[in-house]
Design a protein around this motif. Sequence first.
Motif, PDB file in Angstrom:
ATOM      1  N   SER A 179      -5.394  -6.423  10.594  1.00  0.00           N
ATOM      2  CA  SER A 179      -4.116  -7.132  10.590  1.00  0.00           C
ATOM      3  C   SER A 179      -3.645  -7.457   9.174  1.00  0.00           C
ATOM      4  O   SER A 179      -2.440  -7.498   8.908  1.00  0.00           O
ATOM      5  N   ALA A 180      -4.596  -7.665   8.232  1.00  0.00           N
ATOM      6  CA  ALA A 180      -4.197  -7.950   6.848  1.00  0.00           C
ATOM      7  C   ALA A 180      -3.505  -6.746   6.221  1.00  0.00           C
ATOM      8  O   ALA A 180      -2.461  -6.877   5.569  1.00  0.00           O
ATOM      9  N   GLY A 181      -4.076  -5.557   6.423  1.00  0.00           N
ATOM     10  CA  GLY A 181      -3.445  -4.355   5.881  1.00  0.00           C
ATOM     11  C   GLY A 181      -2.114  -4.066   6.549  1.00  0.00           C
ATOM     12  O   GLY A 181      -1.139  -3.663   5.887  1.00  0.00           O
ATOM     13  N   ALA A 182      -2.030  -4.278   7.867  1.00  0.00           N
ATOM     14  CA  ALA A 182      -0.776  -4.037   8.567  1.00  0.00           C
ATOM     15  C   ALA A 182       0.315  -4.996   8.085  1.00  0.00           C
ATOM     16  O   ALA A 182       1.465  -4.596   7.890  1.00  0.00           O
ATOM     17  N   MET A 183      -0.037  -6.259   7.874  1.00  0.00           N
ATOM     18  CA  MET A 183       0.952  -7.229   7.394  1.00  0.00           C
ATOM     19  C   MET A 183       1.395  -6.914   5.974  1.00  0.00           C
ATOM     20  O   MET A 183       2.558  -7.128   5.617  1.00  0.00           O
ATOM     21  N   LEU A 184       0.479  -6.404   5.139  1.00  0.00           N
ATOM     22  CA  LEU A 184       0.846  -6.039   3.771  1.00  0.00           C
ATOM     23  C   LEU A 184       1.902  -4.936   3.790  1.00  0.00           C
ATOM     24  O   LEU A 184       2.912  -4.997   3.072  1.00  0.00           O
ATOM     25  N   LEU A 185       1.708  -3.916   4.627  1.00  0.00           N
ATOM     26  CA  LEU A 185       2.687  -2.840   4.731  1.00  0.00           C
ATOM     27  C   LEU A 185       3.992  -3.337   5.364  1.00  0.00           C
ATOM     28  O   LEU A 185       5.086  -2.963   4.934  1.00  0.00           O
TER      29      LEU A 185
ATOM     30  N   ASP B 172      -9.314   2.688   3.358  1.00  0.00           N
ATOM     31  CA  ASP B 172      -9.486   1.576   4.309  1.00  0.00           C
ATOM     32  C   ASP B 172      -8.545   0.436   3.937  1.00  0.00           C
ATOM     33  O   ASP B 172      -8.738  -0.229   2.917  1.00  0.00           O
ATOM     34  N   TRP B 173      -7.558   0.192   4.772  1.00  0.00           N
ATOM     35  CA  TRP B 173      -6.599  -0.889   4.548  1.00  0.00           C
ATOM     36  C   TRP B 173      -7.053  -2.114   5.353  1.00  0.00           C
ATOM     37  O   TRP B 173      -6.415  -2.539   6.298  1.00  0.00           O
ATOM     38  N   THR B 174      -8.181  -2.650   4.905  1.00  0.00           N
ATOM     39  CA  THR B 174      -8.772  -3.835   5.524  1.00  0.00           C
ATOM     40  C   THR B 174      -8.830  -4.957   4.495  1.00  0.00           C
ATOM     41  O   THR B 174      -8.697  -4.726   3.284  1.00  0.00           O
TER      42      THR B 174
END
Length: 384
Positions: free
Chosen positions: A71-77, A33-35
């Motif tokens: 959105s936090a996980g997407a921005m990290l990637l 989970d990339w949250t």
Amino acid sequence: PDAYFFSMNQTEIPRILSISRNDGLREIVLSGDWTLARLIPRIESLTAELAQHAASPEVSWNCLAIEAMDSAGAMLLWRAWGRNLPGVLQARTEHLGVFEQIAIVDQKPQPGPPPASPFAPLMLLGRSVLGFLRHLQDFVALIGQLLLDFAHLFRLPGDLPQREIFANLYKSGVRAMPVTALVGFLIGVVLSYLSALQLKQLGAEIYIVNILGLGIIRELGPVLVALLVAGRSGSAMTAQLGVMRVTEEIDALATMGVSNSLRLIFPKVVALAVAMPLLVLWACSIAMIGSMVVAQVQLDISHAFFFDSLPKVVPIANLWIGLSKGFVFGILVALVACHFGLRVRPNTESLSANTTASVVTSITLVILVDAVFAIATRNVGINV
């Protein structure tokens, strides 16, 4: 949107797995989970590991095993990939949509500063003039509303807000007596000491009564008290009305049918109009006492001579001029304080800015009006 959730299963922590492939590429498999809730405990280590993998030239990214991503996980990637999608990327359709939206927003050109206009100084002057005219319009409207309140109370004296007037009279007048007395006494001491040094050299010691009497009673006393009241009571009035504006108390009073001007502005104006002449008389008396003490120490002028000479060399007209100044200054300070208090917007920055503007404007108006008084009464109360 602030967040994107594509799975209700949030039990797995984000994982990164590096796999070597036969075609020479190294595949980075992302799972879990990339949250934001799952990323926070490992945000630093994940950022470093992603940056290390992204630095390699021959890398493919597999995001199919990601259970959920916000959105936090997407921005990290996105930041680990150098703010661009990698050359080889496998991801779910909904996740690709998130990355595409981030790319659109991130690559959208930011508006730069507007080009300098040759008419910029003229535009700035125009905005300043319009702002001044708006202030003047609101100030005149405030005075007009105050006159309407006077007319209303003339017809219905029972509506006079006595408790509010006496409360403001106590806060603005009685509680200001200690500071005005202290400052007045010290000013009298300083002026008397400096005047005595000069008059002693000329052998004109007895004229210290003339100088101090005219200077303090006619000019310095009213202006000094007005400046103190503007900084003390005027700022308090502006802050009080500003806080009521922020907390919507003024709107609540209007909803209940209570006149804001009659209950909030009228008592403040009347209280300062009554308190200021009394404070001027109080401060001038204390200042003359300080001057008398120094005159006896420096010039050996007795208290009896000081008291006997003061009414002879300082006509009573000067006292009336000083009291009139106090009356006008009190009305001006109260009106300016209420004007800026009612202009406060519902935020703390506006409250502080309008409180500062209230004090500065009050002090400026006091000095300007004092100059007008000096010109208008230049032939009154002066022994030639």
